[in-house]
Design a protein around this motif. Structure first.
Motif, short mmCIF file in Angstrom:
data_model
loop_
_atom_site.label_atom_id
_atom_site.label_comp_id
_atom_site.label_asym_id
_atom_site.label_seq_id
_atom_site.Cartn_x
_atom_site.Cartn_y
_atom_site.Cartn_z
N VAL A 1 -79.91 -31.80 24.77
CA VAL A 1 -78.98 -30.80 24.14
C VAL A 1 -78.26 -29.87 24.20
CG1 VAL A 1 -78.73 -30.93 21.33
CG2 VAL A 1 -79.80 -33.19 22.06
N MET A 2 -77.51 -29.81 24.16
CA MET A 2 -76.61 -28.38 24.16
C MET A 2 -76.50 -27.90 22.48
SD MET A 2 -75.48 -25.65 25.46
CE MET A 2 -75.68 -26.00 27.31
N TYR A 3 -77.10 -27.33 21.97
CA TYR A 3 -77.14 -27.03 20.14
C TYR A 3 -75.67 -25.86 19.69
CZ TYR A 3 -82.09 -28.54 19.63
OH TYR A 3 -82.88 -29.30 19.03
N ALA A 4 -76.03 -24.99 20.64
CA ALA A 4 -74.79 -23.76 19.90
C ALA A 4 -75.10 -22.49 21.38
CB ALA A 4 -75.33 -23.06 19.32
N LEU A 5 -73.52 -21.74 21.31
CA LEU A 5 -73.93 -21.04 22.35
C LEU A 5 -73.79 -19.16 21.44
CD1 LEU A 5 -71.48 -21.84 25.34
CD2 LEU A 5 -73.74 -21.14 25.60
N GLU A 6 -74.51 -18.22 22.43
CA GLU A 6 -74.21 -17.06 21.56
C GLU A 6 -73.86 -16.03 22.82
OE1 GLU A 6 -75.57 -14.22 17.98
OE2 GLU A 6 -76.71 -14.98 18.72
N GLY A 7 -72.95 -15.60 22.93
CA GLY A 7 -72.39 -14.36 24.00
C GLY A 7 -73.12 -15.67 25.49
N GLU A 8 -73.99 -14.51 25.89
CA GLU A 8 -74.93 -15.46 27.54
C GLU A 8 -76.24 -16.09 27.16
OE1 GLU A 8 -75.27 -12.27 29.63
OE2 GLU A 8 -73.81 -12.22 30.97
N THR A 9 -76.40 -16.26 25.12
CA THR A 9 -77.26 -17.43 25.79
C THR A 9 -77.11 -18.63 25.30
OG1 THR A 9 -79.22 -14.94 24.79
CG2 THR A 9 -79.69 -17.65 23.91
#
Length: 366
Positions: A194-202
């Protein structure tokens, strides 16, 4: 957020009896657990850093044009995260419409353009000047997330891989991390990647070993929850993680030290992490003010249903107004201000679900 929006558009023909203004609603990452949906639409911190799986990041070509070469109005609109929507193969933002040449099945909006999938499971990047094929996704159940100039998704395969695309530079990082053969690429599938979320490069992902924060620059993994499922993490912004533990929704810097919020379901944090879009009770989507620990009052704009779908900035969000509770009628796009509660019209009667309407939630709606 799509769980709620799909409920509204497909599973709530019984109507809402003109609810009050949902000062936010239906938002870009509404990931309602399948077991908690009234009907199904589709279906401890171990703070260790480990080396990511040895897969060289791939770099795909960018659009080939600089911001100066593209329509300056489109460049400014995407940079400002103005409200957008798609009908068929045409995407509209800030009054400008461009054709991407492929029917948009699901899309997200970045600071540099739109990233979308088509019915064949191909992923494309479009900025109003060029359309570039950048990857693959589950064709029937696409799920994309975005933050800043980046978009991310799970690439299907014998071993699913996590993909992060920077639309500003054209660079793609793709890595299976610790996934294994046979894992699902759908959130409610068996042993899902699963790809939950992005925050910047994380990127916040679920590997075969559990939920983890993946530093896409260094390749390092920091595990967050070894017992996570496909819906554990709701969103991440400003260093705060919204997550579910049992029936409780919590917000905190990690999944062990969060503060419980009085919400039945949670969707998306504002960019500064001050507000959370969620439901105090089923079908009552509001803005939750984390500083005071309560949901904000609602107003009635006269729609059969009204709800936000995307944050524009820390104090503004984009919203949909439905003239009919089953979602079959005309749809209006609005912008609203959290601090004042005021809303203004962006576009009237932009389309209907049957006409191929889509908004940047990253999932297929119809």
């Amino acid at each position: 957020m799509t769980g709620l929006l799909n409920d509204l558009m497909h599973e709530r023909a019984d109507g809402l009896d003109r609810p009050h203004l949902d000062v936010d609603g239906i938002v870009r990452e509404g990931d309602k657990r399948v077991r908690r949906r009234r009907t199904a639409v589709v279906g401890g911190v171990a703070a260790l850093a480990v080396a990511a799986a040895v897969v060289a990041p791939s770099v795909l070509g960018g659009t080939g044009k600089t911001a100066q070469d593209r329509d300056p109005d489109l460049v400014a609109a995407f940079a400002a995260h103005s409200p957008s929507y798609a009908v068929g193969s045409r995407i509209t933002i800030d009054g400008t419409t461009f054709d991407v040449g492929h029917k948009v099945r699901a899309f997200v909006q970045t600071d540099a353009g739109a990233v979308f999938s088509d019915a064949d499971g191909k992923v494309w990047a479009a900025d109003g000047a060029d359309v570039v094929e950048i990857g693959r996704i589950n064709a029937k159940v696409p799920h994309l997330v975005a933050d800043g100039p980046r978009a991310a998704w799970v690439t299907p395969g014998d071993v699913p891989a996590f993909t992060v695309y920077d639309q500003a530079t054209g660079e793609t990082v793709r890595d299976p991390l610790q996934n294994v053969e046979g894992m699902s690429d759908v959130r409610d599938g068996k042993n899902a990647a699963v790809m939950y979320a992005l925050e910047g490069e994380t990127a916040y992902v679920k590997t075969e070993q559990g939920a983890a924060a993946w530093d896409t620059a260094s390749g390092d993994l920091t595990f967050l929850d070894t017992k996570a499922d496909g819906f554990t993490i709701k969103d991440v912004q400003a260093g705060q993680i919204v997550y579910q533990r049992g029936d409780d929704i919590l917000v905190g810097p990690n999944p062990e030290s969060g503060t419980k919020v009085d919400l039945w379901e949670a969707y998306a944090l504002s960019p500064d992490g001050a507000y959370l879009l969620g439901e105090p009770e089923p079908d009552d989507v509001r803005i939750y003010d984390l500083s005071v620990g309560r949901s904000l009052p609602k107003q009635d704009l006269g729609y059969a249903y009204f709800g936000g779908y995307d944050w524009i900035d820390a104090d503004h969000y984009a919203a949909l107004g439905f003239t009919e509770t089953n979602g079959d009628g005309p749809i209006d796009i609005l912008t609203c201000t959290v601090s004042s509660g005021e809303c203004s019209m962006v576009a009237e009667d932009v389309g209907s679900l049957d006409g191929g309407f889509a908004i940047p939630m990253g999932e297929y709606l119809n």
